[in-house]
Design a protein around this motif. Structure first.
Motif, PDB file in Angstrom:
ATOM      1  N   UNK A  64     -24.983 109.637 -34.262  1.00  0.00           N
ATOM      2  CA  UNK A  64     -24.756 108.733 -35.398  1.00  0.00           C
ATOM      3  C   UNK A  64     -23.658 109.267 -36.314  1.00  0.00           C
ATOM      4  N   UNK A  65     -23.641 110.565 -36.507  1.00  0.00           N
ATOM      5  CA  UNK A  65     -22.581 111.155 -37.340  1.00  0.00           C
ATOM      6  C   UNK A  65     -21.212 111.027 -36.667  1.00  0.00           C
ATOM      7  N   UNK A  66     -21.169 111.309 -35.380  1.00  0.00           N
ATOM      8  CA  UNK A  66     -19.897 111.225 -34.667  1.00  0.00           C
ATOM      9  C   UNK A  66     -19.438 109.781 -34.556  1.00  0.00           C
ATOM     10  N   UNK A  67     -20.363 108.875 -34.336  1.00  0.00           N
ATOM     11  CA  UNK A  67     -20.025 107.457 -34.263  1.00  0.00           C
ATOM     12  C   UNK A  67     -19.418 106.974 -35.574  1.00  0.00           C
ATOM     13  N   UNK A  68     -19.989 107.414 -36.692  1.00  0.00           N
ATOM     14  CA  UNK A  68     -19.452 107.031 -37.999  1.00  0.00           C
ATOM     15  C   UNK A  68     -18.052 107.605 -38.201  1.00  0.00           C
ATOM     16  N   UNK A  69     -17.840 108.819 -37.734  1.00  0.00           N
ATOM     17  CA  UNK A  69     -16.519 109.435 -37.875  1.00  0.00           C
ATOM     18  C   UNK A  69     -15.479 108.698 -37.045  1.00  0.00           C
ATOM     19  N   UNK A  70     -15.857 108.300 -35.841  1.00  0.00           N
ATOM     20  CA  UNK A  70     -14.938 107.521 -35.010  1.00  0.00           C
ATOM     21  C   UNK A  70     -14.621 106.183 -35.662  1.00  0.00           C
ATOM     22  N   UNK A  71     -15.640 105.563 -36.256  1.00  0.00           N
ATOM     23  CA  UNK A  71     -15.434 104.280 -36.903  1.00  0.00           C
ATOM     24  C   UNK A  71     -14.525 104.366 -38.112  1.00  0.00           C
TER      25      UNK A  71
END
Length: 228
Positions: free
Chosen positions: A33-40
């Protein structure tokens, strides 16, 4: 987007069971979830497309893994990254490392594969795993420190404990990542990386494809059709 158990995988270990996808931190967020938010939130464009980030895990469910091939990060040339280590878009002639891989395949098994699409390997149980699953366009290793290492280490540990596996370790980085995995029951086939800069230092002539098929036969398993 999280890869599930795959066809006929109910009740079996799944990639979605890994801590990267399940374990929440003190703020209630998982590593994904943290990495997904960073990619977004990233301002620089990156690839592969979001639906292909976990393509290697989707095409090769955890319980179907027979062989692990470790790449580095996805191709940073626009449009080339396919979510599978070393694989090119369907219909595109292979170049660079992949061209050398297929040259060695021809030398090893006499198999001719002209297309750079390796999805047929993945569907036979060859996990084509990069050590980072995303990359900014034109910037090799740009997401190397973004958190993918945690997922990759969990995947490698899972494959090594789920049952006998063959690991093709091309180059020092792949060999280092797997150095602490248990050896008993597995095949670890190490050589130089197939990059044009290093293929002549021990990748050519290493015969990884016949080594894997011979090992699979000894396990009572069918061979990989590397020409597919």
């Amino acid at each position: 987007m999280i890869p599930g158990p795959g066809p006929e995988g109910a009740g079996r270990p799944s990639w979605a069971d890994l801590g990267f996808f399940r374990d929440a931190d003190q703020e209630g967020l998982t590593a994904w979830e943290r990495l997904h938010a960073r990619l977004g939130a990233a301002t620089a464009p990156w690839q592969p497309e979001p639906g292909h980030i976990f393509r290697a895990l989707t095409l090769t469910p955890r319980h179907q893994v027979r062989v692990v091939v470790l790449g580095q990060d996805p191709y940073h040339t626009p449009g080339r990254a396919q979510g599978l280590a070393f694989s090119f878009p369907k219909g595109e002639a292979p170049r660079d490392s992949l061209k050398n891989i297929l040259t060695e395949l021809g030398s090893d098994l006499g198999a001719l594969k002209m297309d750079g699409d390796l999805s047929a390997w993945a569907k036979q149980g060859v996990l084509l795993l990069n050590t980072a699953l995303t990359v900014p366009l034109g910037e090799a290793f740009g997401h190397k420190t973004w958190g993918w290492a945690g997922l990759v280490s969990q995947i490698l540990a899972a494959t090594a404990t789920d049952g006998p596996r063959a690991f093709l370790l091309w180059g020092a980085p792949a060999q280092k990542l797997c150095a602490k995995l248990p050896r008993e029951g597995h095949l670890f086939h190490a050589s130089a990386h197939p990059s044009p800069l290093s293929a002549y230092r021990g990748f050519f002539g290493s015969r990884p494809f016949s080594a894997v098929n011979d090992w699979l036969a000894a396990q009572g398993q069918s061979a990989i059709d590397w020409a597919a």
